[in-house]
Enzyme design. Structure first.
Site, mmCIF file in Angstrom:
data_model
loop_
_atom_site.group_PDB
_atom_site.id
_atom_site.type_symbol
_atom_site.label_atom_id
_atom_site.label_comp_id
_atom_site.label_asym_id
_atom_site.label_seq_id
_atom_site.Cartn_x
_atom_site.Cartn_y
_atom_site.Cartn_z
ATOM 1 N N LYS A 91 0.742 -1.232 -0.058
ATOM 2 C CA LYS A 91 0.118 0.117 0.011
ATOM 3 C C LYS A 91 0.927 1.242 -0.129
ATOM 4 O O LYS A 91 0.760 2.031 -0.809
ATOM 5 C CB LYS A 91 -0.977 0.109 1.190
ATOM 6 C CG LYS A 91 -1.955 -0.906 0.908
ATOM 7 C CD LYS A 91 -2.821 -0.954 2.489
ATOM 8 C CE LYS A 91 -3.693 -2.346 2.620
ATOM 9 N NZ LYS A 91 -4.357 -2.131 4.086
ATOM 10 N N ASP A 98 -10.977 2.397 4.548
ATOM 11 C CA ASP A 98 -11.294 0.867 4.374
ATOM 12 C C ASP A 98 -12.761 0.729 4.273
ATOM 13 O O ASP A 98 -13.124 -0.197 3.891
ATOM 14 C CB ASP A 98 -10.736 0.313 5.768
ATOM 15 C CG ASP A 98 -9.502 -0.439 5.552
ATOM 16 O OD1 ASP A 98 -9.342 -0.948 4.216
ATOM 17 O OD2 ASP A 98 -8.912 -0.851 6.289
ATOM 18 N N GLN A 100 -4.678 -2.176 10.213
ATOM 19 C CA GLN A 100 -4.452 -3.475 9.343
ATOM 20 C C GLN A 100 -5.036 -4.463 10.349
ATOM 21 O O GLN A 100 -4.878 -4.989 11.553
ATOM 22 C CB GLN A 100 -3.140 -3.770 8.886
ATOM 23 C CG GLN A 100 -2.834 -5.118 8.094
ATOM 24 C CD GLN A 100 -3.426 -4.928 6.806
ATOM 25 O OE1 GLN A 100 -3.662 -3.920 6.252
ATOM 26 N NE2 GLN A 100 -3.716 -6.220 6.045
HETATM 27 N N1 GUN Z 1 -6.637 -7.429 6.232
HETATM 28 C C1 GUN Z 1 -7.000 -7.992 5.172
HETATM 29 N N2 GUN Z 1 -7.742 -6.943 4.234
HETATM 30 C C2 GUN Z 1 -7.697 -5.805 4.949
HETATM 31 C C3 GUN Z 1 -8.193 -4.736 4.558
HETATM 32 O O1 GUN Z 1 -8.328 -4.552 3.526
HETATM 33 N N3 GUN Z 1 -8.057 -3.766 5.447
HETATM 34 C C4 GUN Z 1 -7.472 -3.879 6.687
HETATM 35 N N4 GUN Z 1 -7.478 -2.843 7.338
HETATM 36 N N5 GUN Z 1 -7.038 -4.965 7.046
HETATM 37 C C5 GUN Z 1 -7.309 -6.267 6.189
#
Ligand code: GUN
Length: 287
Positions: free
Chosen positions: A53, A120, A97
């Protein structure tokens, strides 16, 4: 002959578009959009994801940073960190995350994130607005899938979409988005899960299958109707292997399909650009 839904190509195009928008914001004297990722502990999959990211943000001229916190951090300390980010005027969006260590209540964390910075789209306010068709941050994977269907001009109206998996992050929101009166959308949706009976028969009726179940090669050729559109959300790792596997047995399913996403190179890349699009949207909304 099937056509690949090429996440690599599409995400590169979208990143180019984002880059131009970032340049235009900066030409107006505004600062670059800023996305912060919070990671607790050292789960290798989360680490890879978060680094990717950050790299992608930098490639389009956005600011990005990672806040790494100790696995044993208290819930209270993590909540304090979130409040700092909520109040930081230089942060347009941030993500925490998942998964979090067991002693931390994930839902409490999500609900503390300001909905205006919840890129998110996990906060109940954003999920509720999305359900009502109101302006909201839509979570990145479902948003990426919709963008993919749109940019490949896939006809979804009146089609039967079968979604396998009912997670809050993917299965449930994509079911809603596909059923709405939009384009893409207007599908008749069947949401399947671990208690579904006759899954194979249901899948055989699908014009579109979204596999979001988290099991390597779960969707096999005998479950797929000729000409179906196949969206594979799976990112499955096998202990001791570097390779990642989708939820779909690609080699055998692809020849029966009309369109199919590869893994890697499909939905995963669309997820990352969607997160960047949400951050850009947040930056533009504020200024
Ligand atoms: N863990 C797996 N996919 C995601 C996501 O899209 N966002 C976050 N914050 N954690 C994740």
């Amino acid at each position: 002959m099937y056509q690949l839904l090429d996440g690599k190509l599409l995400s590169a195009q979208i990143k180019e578009e984002i880059k131009l928008e970032v340049e235009s914001l900066m030409a107006q004297g505004k600062r670059a959009p800023n996305l912060v990722a919070v990671i607790v502990g050292n789960d290798p999959a989360s680490e890879t994801y978060v680094n990717s990211k950050a790299r992608n943000c930098e490639a389009v001229g956005m600011q990005s940073s990672v806040i790494r916190l100790d696995e044993n951090i208290s819930e209270e300390k993590l909540l304090q960190q979130i409040n700092l980010l909520n109040n930081d005027k230089n942060v347009d969006g941030f993500i925490v995350q998942m998964p979090l260590p067991k002693h931390i209540n994930e839902q409490k964390i999500i609900e503390t994130i300001s909905p205006e910075k919840d890129v998110d789209g996990f906060h109940p306010i954003n999920l509720g607005k999305m359900m009502l068709g109101q302006e909201a941050f839509v979570s990145a994977t479902p948003m990426g899938i919709m963008e993919m269907l749109k940019r490949y001009n896939i006809d979804t109206k009146g089609k039967h979409a079968v979604v396998i998996g009912r997670s809050n992050i993917v299965g449930t929101p994509i079911s809603l988005l596909l059923s709405r009166n939009t384009n893409p959308g207007n599908c008749t949706v069947t949401l399947c899960h671990s208690q579904t009976k006759n899954l194979k028969e249901i899948c055989l009726q699908a014009d579109i299958i979204v596999a979001a179940i988290g099991k390597k090669h779960f969707v096999t050729a005998d479950m797929v109707k000729d000409g179906a559109v196949i969206i594979d959300v799976g990112i499955n790792r096998i202990a001791g292997e570097k390779k990642i596997y989708g939820d779909v047995d690609f080699d055998n399913v692809a020849p029966k399909s009309s369109f199919i996403t590869p893994v890697p190179g499909g939905v995963g890349l669309m997820t990352i650009v969607s997160l960047m699009l949400n951050t850009l949207k947040s930056a533009k909304a504020k200024r």
